[in-house]
Design an enzyme around this catalytic site. Structure first.
Site, short mmCIF file in Angstrom:
data_model
loop_
_atom_site.label_atom_id
_atom_site.label_comp_id
_atom_site.label_asym_id
_atom_site.label_seq_id
_atom_site.Cartn_x
_atom_site.Cartn_y
_atom_site.Cartn_z
N GLU A 7 0.86 -1.19 0.00
CA GLU A 7 0.00 0.00 0.00
C GLU A 7 0.89 1.23 0.00
O GLU A 7 1.73 1.40 0.89
CB GLU A 7 -0.87 0.03 1.26
N GLU A 20 -6.37 8.34 9.96
CA GLU A 20 -5.05 7.98 10.46
C GLU A 20 -4.83 8.44 11.89
O GLU A 20 -5.28 9.50 12.30
CB GLU A 20 -3.95 8.58 9.58
#
Length: 259
Positions: free
Chosen positions: A44, A55
């Site tokens: 990724e 995040e």
């Protein structure tokens, strides 16, 4: 079968994440090659964004550093072009809808596909809003990867029916980051997905140790690790490549030992 499907063929997949441009794009390129060499099955690539809502602090800080260092979508595309001359490891972009919108959705997806990217993960795009991205992805042969969180059974089944590539199972509610333990019933989530569609399921959010990786690999098809790798990049900066490669080797071994 797509390259993403092949990453899960006959084995448990280990999927590392890096933030492109942290510490710089040349090191990011070296990291991808070293991780592929160390046994990563799919990688990724995070395109940094100023407000990465999914995040935790580790990846947020990496995004801030990468943007401050001048990482842009175009420069990341050039990096992918270089990487594709040396490895065909399956790769997906992980970024936010705004990054794709501001580049131009069609232009972004067409370019990503032409460079040899295999999929796209947009954690801030809910199932109800995915169509405008999904139809362009289908046109250019990219898999738009669906995320499922520990939410209602009906919702998981609905998302699974239309999923492509693999299903990203979010192990914990909240943001990404390392966790001491994961309490979600992942097996049940995966059972709901598989009842709808025969598609690989990989688990991410919170996995950092080989024990956790082995345990998760026992119930799913792949294990995704981001924050723990980004933390190594933060600690060792330009010298991080051998440390990350070593970590990927250990985690891949742990995932395979669950078979």
């Amino acid at each position: 079968m797509s390259k993403i499907g092949k990453a899960f063929e006959n084995k448990k997949a280990f999927i590392p994440f890096i933030t492109c441009g942290d510490p710089n794009l040349d090191v990011s390129r070296q990291l991808v090659l070293a991780m592929a060499e160390a046994g990563a099955d799919l990688i990724e690539l995070g395109i940094p964004f100023s407000d990465p809502t999914a995040e935790g602090p580790v990846i947020q800080a990496a995004s801030t550093r990468a943007l401050a260092g001048g990482a842009t979508t175009d420069k990341i595309f050039l990096m992918v072009e270089q990487i594709r001359k040396e490895t065909q490891v399956p790769m997906v972009f992980m970024t936010y809808a705004n990054v794709v919108f501001s580049y131009g959705t069609r232009r972004f997806i067409e370019r990503a596909a032409a460079l040899g990217m295999d999929g796209l993960i947009l954690p801030d795009v809910p199932y109800e809003e995915k169509e405008e991205f999904d139809q362009v992805c289908k046109e250019f042969g990219l898999d738009l990867i669906s995320l499922i969180a520990p939410t209602s059974h009906e919702r998981i089944s609905m998302i699974a029916r239309e999923a492509s590539g693999f299903v990203y199972c979010v192990s914990s509610l909240g943001v990404t980051g390392m966790r001491s333990e994961i309490t979600t019933d992942i097996g049940q989530m995966i059972g709901l997905v598989k009842a709808q569609k025969d598609i690989p399921c990989a688990v991410g959010f919170g996995i950092s140790t080989s024990d956790q990786a082995k345990k998760m690999a026992g119930v799913c098809d792949g294990v995704i690790v981001g924050s723990a790798i980004v933390k190594i990049c933060e600690e060792y900066k330009e010298d991080c490549v051998p440390y990350v490669a070593d970590y990927v080797r250990k985690m891949k071994a742990a995932v395979l030992s669950a078979d």
